[in-house]
Design a protein around this motif. Sequence first.
Motif, PDB file in Angstrom:
ATOM      1  N   THR A 170      15.985 -53.407  -8.794  1.00 46.00           N
ATOM      2  CA  THR A 170      14.900 -53.674  -7.844  1.00 46.00           C
ATOM      3  C   THR A 170      14.908 -55.142  -7.444  1.00 46.00           C
ATOM      4  OG1 THR A 170      13.256 -54.182  -9.569  1.00 46.00           O
ATOM      5  CG2 THR A 170      13.462 -51.882  -8.877  1.00 46.00           C
ATOM      6  N   TYR A 171      14.231 -55.424  -6.346  1.00 44.59           N
ATOM      7  CA  TYR A 171      14.136 -56.784  -5.827  1.00 44.59           C
ATOM      8  C   TYR A 171      12.661 -57.113  -5.626  1.00 44.59           C
ATOM      9  CZ  TYR A 171      19.057 -55.929  -4.717  1.00 44.59           C
ATOM     10  OH  TYR A 171      20.385 -55.618  -4.797  1.00 44.59           O
ATOM     11  N   ARG A 172      12.229 -58.216  -6.186  1.00 45.54           N
ATOM     12  CA  ARG A 172      10.828 -58.603  -6.104  1.00 45.54           C
ATOM     13  C   ARG A 172      10.442 -58.926  -4.660  1.00 45.54           C
ATOM     14  NH1 ARG A 172       7.931 -63.384  -6.481  1.00 45.54           N
ATOM     15  NH2 ARG A 172       5.888 -63.207  -7.492  1.00 45.54           N
ATOM     16  N   LEU A 173       9.290 -58.406  -4.223  1.00 45.16           N
ATOM     17  CA  LEU A 173       8.814 -58.694  -2.881  1.00 45.16           C
ATOM     18  C   LEU A 173       8.306 -60.135  -2.816  1.00 45.16           C
ATOM     19  CD1 LEU A 173       8.900 -55.567  -2.704  1.00 45.16           C
ATOM     20  CD2 LEU A 173       6.802 -55.679  -1.355  1.00 45.16           C
ATOM     21  N   PRO A 174       8.772 -60.920  -1.854  1.00 43.24           N
ATOM     22  CA  PRO A 174       8.301 -62.308  -1.740  1.00 43.24           C
ATOM     23  C   PRO A 174       6.834 -62.357  -1.312  1.00 43.24           C
ATOM     24  CG  PRO A 174       9.699 -61.739   0.125  1.00 43.24           C
ATOM     25  CD  PRO A 174       9.775 -60.577  -0.822  1.00 43.24           C
ATOM     26  N   GLU A 175       6.165 -63.474  -1.640  1.00 45.64           N
ATOM     27  CA  GLU A 175       4.741 -63.615  -1.322  1.00 45.64           C
ATOM     28  C   GLU A 175       4.470 -63.456   0.171  1.00 45.64           C
ATOM     29  OE1 GLU A 175       6.069 -65.235  -3.911  1.00 45.64           O
ATOM     30  OE2 GLU A 175       4.705 -64.200  -5.286  1.00 45.64           O
ATOM     31  N   ALA A 176       5.380 -63.960   1.003  1.00 48.55           N
ATOM     32  CA  ALA A 176       5.188 -63.870   2.456  1.00 48.55           C
ATOM     33  C   ALA A 176       5.148 -62.417   2.919  1.00 48.55           C
ATOM     34  CB  ALA A 176       6.294 -64.627   3.181  1.00 48.55           C
ATOM     35  N   GLN A 177       5.942 -61.562   2.266  1.00 47.09           N
ATOM     36  CA  GLN A 177       5.934 -60.150   2.645  1.00 47.09           C
ATOM     37  C   GLN A 177       4.703 -59.443   2.083  1.00 47.09           C
ATOM     38  OE1 GLN A 177       9.525 -58.045   1.840  1.00 47.09           O
ATOM     39  NE2 GLN A 177       8.848 -56.186   2.850  1.00 47.09           N
ATOM     40  N   LEU A 178       4.327 -59.778   0.856  1.00 50.05           N
ATOM     41  CA  LEU A 178       3.113 -59.196   0.275  1.00 50.05           C
ATOM     42  C   LEU A 178       1.898 -59.496   1.142  1.00 50.05           C
ATOM     43  CD1 LEU A 178       3.580 -60.005  -3.530  1.00 50.05           C
ATOM     44  CD2 LEU A 178       3.525 -57.729  -2.486  1.00 50.05           C
ATOM     45  N   ASP A 179       1.889 -60.681   1.749  1.00 50.19           N
ATOM     46  CA  ASP A 179       0.760 -61.101   2.579  1.00 50.19           C
ATOM     47  C   ASP A 179       0.626 -60.251   3.833  1.00 50.19           C
ATOM     48  OD1 ASP A 179      -1.404 -62.929   2.722  1.00 50.19           O
ATOM     49  OD2 ASP A 179      -0.394 -63.978   4.347  1.00 50.19           O
ATOM     50  N   ARG A 180       1.704 -59.563   4.218  1.00 52.05           N
ATOM     51  CA  ARG A 180       1.648 -58.682   5.395  1.00 52.05           C
ATOM     52  C   ARG A 180       0.893 -57.390   5.107  1.00 52.05           C
ATOM     53  NH1 ARG A 180       4.496 -63.283   6.536  1.00 52.05           N
ATOM     54  NH2 ARG A 180       5.284 -63.267   8.669  1.00 52.05           N
ATOM     55  N   PHE A 181       0.710 -57.075   3.829  1.00 52.17           N
ATOM     56  CA  PHE A 181      -0.006 -55.850   3.465  1.00 52.17           C
ATOM     57  C   PHE A 181      -1.507 -56.124   3.388  1.00 52.17           C
ATOM     58  CE2 PHE A 181       4.233 -54.801   1.818  1.00 52.17           C
ATOM     59  CZ  PHE A 181       4.377 -53.511   2.298  1.00 52.17           C
ATOM     60  N   LEU A 182      -2.272 -55.344   4.098  1.00 50.31           N
ATOM     61  CA  LEU A 182      -3.728 -55.456   4.028  1.00 50.31           C
ATOM     62  C   LEU A 182      -4.199 -55.162   2.614  1.00 50.31           C
ATOM     63  CD1 LEU A 182      -6.492 -55.631   5.696  1.00 50.31           C
ATOM     64  CD2 LEU A 182      -6.416 -53.133   5.667  1.00 50.31           C
ATOM     65  N   PHE A 183      -3.720 -54.053   2.046  1.00 47.95           N
ATOM     66  CA  PHE A 183      -4.124 -53.607   0.718  1.00 47.95           C
ATOM     67  C   PHE A 183      -2.938 -53.502  -0.218  1.00 47.95           C
ATOM     68  CE2 PHE A 183      -7.980 -50.876   2.198  1.00 47.95           C
ATOM     69  CZ  PHE A 183      -8.838 -51.958   2.022  1.00 47.95           C
ATOM     70  N   LYS A 184      -3.190 -53.802  -1.482  1.00 53.77           N
ATOM     71  CA  LYS A 184      -2.300 -53.347  -2.550  1.00 53.77           C
ATOM     72  C   LYS A 184      -3.146 -52.417  -3.414  1.00 53.77           C
ATOM     73  CE  LYS A 184       0.644 -54.665  -6.419  1.00 53.77           C
ATOM     74  NZ  LYS A 184       1.071 -55.745  -7.326  1.00 53.77           N
ATOM     75  N   ILE A 185      -2.747 -51.155  -3.478  1.00 49.68           N
ATOM     76  CA  ILE A 185      -3.553 -50.130  -4.141  1.00 49.68           C
ATOM     77  C   ILE A 185      -2.827 -49.642  -5.387  1.00 49.68           C
ATOM     78  CG2 ILE A 185      -4.643 -47.861  -3.874  1.00 49.68           C
ATOM     79  CD1 ILE A 185      -4.603 -48.373  -0.820  1.00 49.68           C
ATOM     80  N   ASN A 186      -3.489 -49.733  -6.516  1.00 50.83           N
ATOM     81  CA  ASN A 186      -2.903 -49.259  -7.769  1.00 50.83           C
ATOM     82  C   ASN A 186      -3.360 -47.821  -8.037  1.00 50.83           C
ATOM     83  OD1 ASN A 186      -1.564 -51.732  -8.620  1.00 50.83           O
ATOM     84  ND2 ASN A 186      -3.617 -52.567  -8.858  1.00 50.83           N
TER      85      ASN A 186
END
Length: 331
Positions: free
Chosen positions: A172-188
């Motif tokens: 796997t490849y860790r998602l960079p912070e800049a890409q995470l910021d494109r997501f409105l929600f992170k849902i567990n």
Amino acid sequence: MSELASKYEPNFENRIDLSVLQEKMDAVKSEVKKVIVGQDDVIRKLLIAILAGGHSLIEGMPGVAKTLTAKLIAKSVQGDFKRIQFTPDLMPSDVTGSSILDLKSNEFQFLQGPIFGHIVLIDEINRAPAKTQSSLFECMSERQVTVDGTTYPVPRPFVVFATQNPIEHEGTYRLPEAQLDRFLFKINVGYPALEEEMEILREHHAQKTGDKEDLVQPVVGIAELIGFQELVKQLYVHEDVFAYIVQVIFNTRSNPNLSLGASPRASIALLEASKASAALQGRDFITPDDVKYVAPNILGHRVLLTPEKEMEGFTSDFIIKQIVDAIEIPR
């Protein structure tokens, strides 16, 4: 309605009628619940994301119906649904599309990739390398794709649901912070409760033939959904709620437990998601409670813990809850 909530109501006659929106979103939930047991909060958050026009990163252990839930919500919307399985050998052109030479006309023609859909499900987004993940940046934030110097708009509405497994790190490849910021929600997505798992077994046992997914029918049209998204933007926001949102964001930047606070994009995300949350409840105004409800899923992936707090076992969700609870709700 409580006295506190009434403070944030618009004091004018022309109220927004949200009855059709509420009815249609309830119908979507009912269609999904034909197959999915429990996960009410996950379903509600995904509906909020759609109404707010935002993307969602869905994280959970294998087998908790992350992909299925997203797929069924997409199926209940009468639009163009696309699914992309991310793998280590996936190329950017496999996502965005590419130009090929048409031998008849002797000209290059652009063949759209699977990203051109109304609702796009990306399975195991952290399986693809950074170069392929970066192909999502432009389309997720600007709703367009640029290939060979030509820009192509993606369909409207455009919503991305992406899944990832939090425990498997090999390949796997860790998602960079800049890409995470494109997501409105992170849902567990967690495990079901005991009673819910019993219900899952009973329903599976009772299903002798056929596919339960076939029971889910589209109940919302694309034109309707675009109208709902425009309606949500018109909800009334009291000045005190603006101040409450800004205070939450500013406190993430000054909190000693965080090495990185939330950006202005997070402020906008809090506002838009709070509007969608209120609209789902049939209210044409938002309250601080709407902000508190969506804050953990919006801010949790946008802040970074200090190394000390990370080593102590703290989570960003815990710190965000502390920050939100410590701010006095304006009365």
